[in-house]
Motif scaffolding. Structure first.
Motif, short mmCIF file in Angstrom:
data_model
loop_
_atom_site.label_atom_id
_atom_site.label_comp_id
_atom_site.label_asym_id
_atom_site.label_seq_id
_atom_site.Cartn_x
_atom_site.Cartn_y
_atom_site.Cartn_z
N VAL A 46 -32.49 51.52 3.78
CA VAL A 46 -33.84 51.07 4.05
C VAL A 46 -33.81 50.18 5.28
O VAL A 46 -33.06 49.21 5.33
N PRO A 47 -34.60 50.49 6.29
CA PRO A 47 -34.57 49.68 7.51
C PRO A 47 -35.16 48.30 7.27
O PRO A 47 -36.13 48.14 6.55
N VAL A 48 -34.54 47.33 7.88
CA VAL A 48 -35.02 45.95 7.80
C VAL A 48 -35.59 45.61 9.16
O VAL A 48 -34.89 45.66 10.17
N THR A 49 -36.89 45.27 9.20
CA THR A 49 -37.53 44.97 10.48
C THR A 49 -37.46 43.47 10.74
O THR A 49 -37.81 42.67 9.88
N PRO A 50 -36.99 43.07 11.90
CA PRO A 50 -36.95 41.65 12.23
C PRO A 50 -38.36 41.13 12.47
O PRO A 50 -39.28 41.88 12.80
N ALA A 51 -38.51 39.83 12.33
CA ALA A 51 -39.82 39.21 12.55
C ALA A 51 -40.20 39.34 14.02
O ALA A 51 -39.38 39.20 14.90
N THR A 100 -43.96 32.76 16.64
CA THR A 100 -44.69 31.75 17.42
C THR A 100 -45.81 31.14 16.58
O THR A 100 -46.03 29.94 16.61
N ALA A 101 -46.52 31.99 15.82
CA ALA A 101 -47.60 31.49 14.96
C ALA A 101 -47.04 30.58 13.88
O ALA A 101 -47.65 29.55 13.55
N LEU A 114 -45.73 22.92 13.55
CA LEU A 114 -46.00 21.76 14.41
C LEU A 114 -47.31 21.08 14.03
O LEU A 114 -47.39 19.85 14.02
N GLU A 115 -48.33 21.87 13.71
CA GLU A 115 -49.61 21.30 13.30
C GLU A 115 -49.47 20.53 11.98
O GLU A 115 -50.02 19.44 11.82
#
Length: 139
Positions: free
Chosen positions: A26-31, A37-38, A44-45
């Motif tokens: 099963v492929p694992v997709t990186p973020a 960034t979000a 940070l907020e």
């Protein structure tokens, strides 16, 4: 090849290769960078809001808050158990010696140990199954 040898080799193969999804591929997709960034912006907020709330508190309120946070972290560290490592080691021990795995899991000589010993002496496979049921029964 006997049934006992076949069962043992199957269990060791499953333990060696990990979960089935990894064996299937099963492929694992990186973020993605946008979601990372979000997430960083949200963190940070939240840090800015926390700092602002600390500035609006009195010294006594800040001390109380810090004390509660330290207590919560200490409790979390005390209650944390590395279940995955312990479980893997118990399963390996159950494959090798089912009664000993039950003894280590239970921490004392009780009825479950004697049942596992009896089942293992009669025939290995029922003892193994019983030991695995004892180990995974509380999860």
């Amino acid at each position: 090849m006997s049934l006992r040898t076949l069962t043992l080799s199957l269990l060791l193969t499953l333990l060696a290769f990990g979960p089935l999804s990894a064996a299937i591929g099963v492929p694992v997709t990186p973020a993605t960078t946008e979601s990372a960034t979000a997430t960083e912006a949200a963190a940070l907020e939240a840090a800015r809001e926390y700092t602002a709330s600390l500035k609006s508190m009195t010294a006594k309120e800040r001390r109380t808050l810090k004390r509660e946070q330290r207590r919560a972290v200490k409790d979390a560290l005390e209650n944390h158990q590395d279940a995955s490592t312990n479980t893997i080691l118990l399963v390996i021990l159950a494959v090798l010696l089912p009664p000993v795995a039950v003894l280590v899991y239970e921490g004392e000589l009780n009825n479950k140990f004697w049942i596992a010993l009896l089942l293992t002496l009669l025939f290995y496979l029922p003892g193994l199954i019983y030991a695995l049921l004892v180990i995974f029964g509380n999860m």
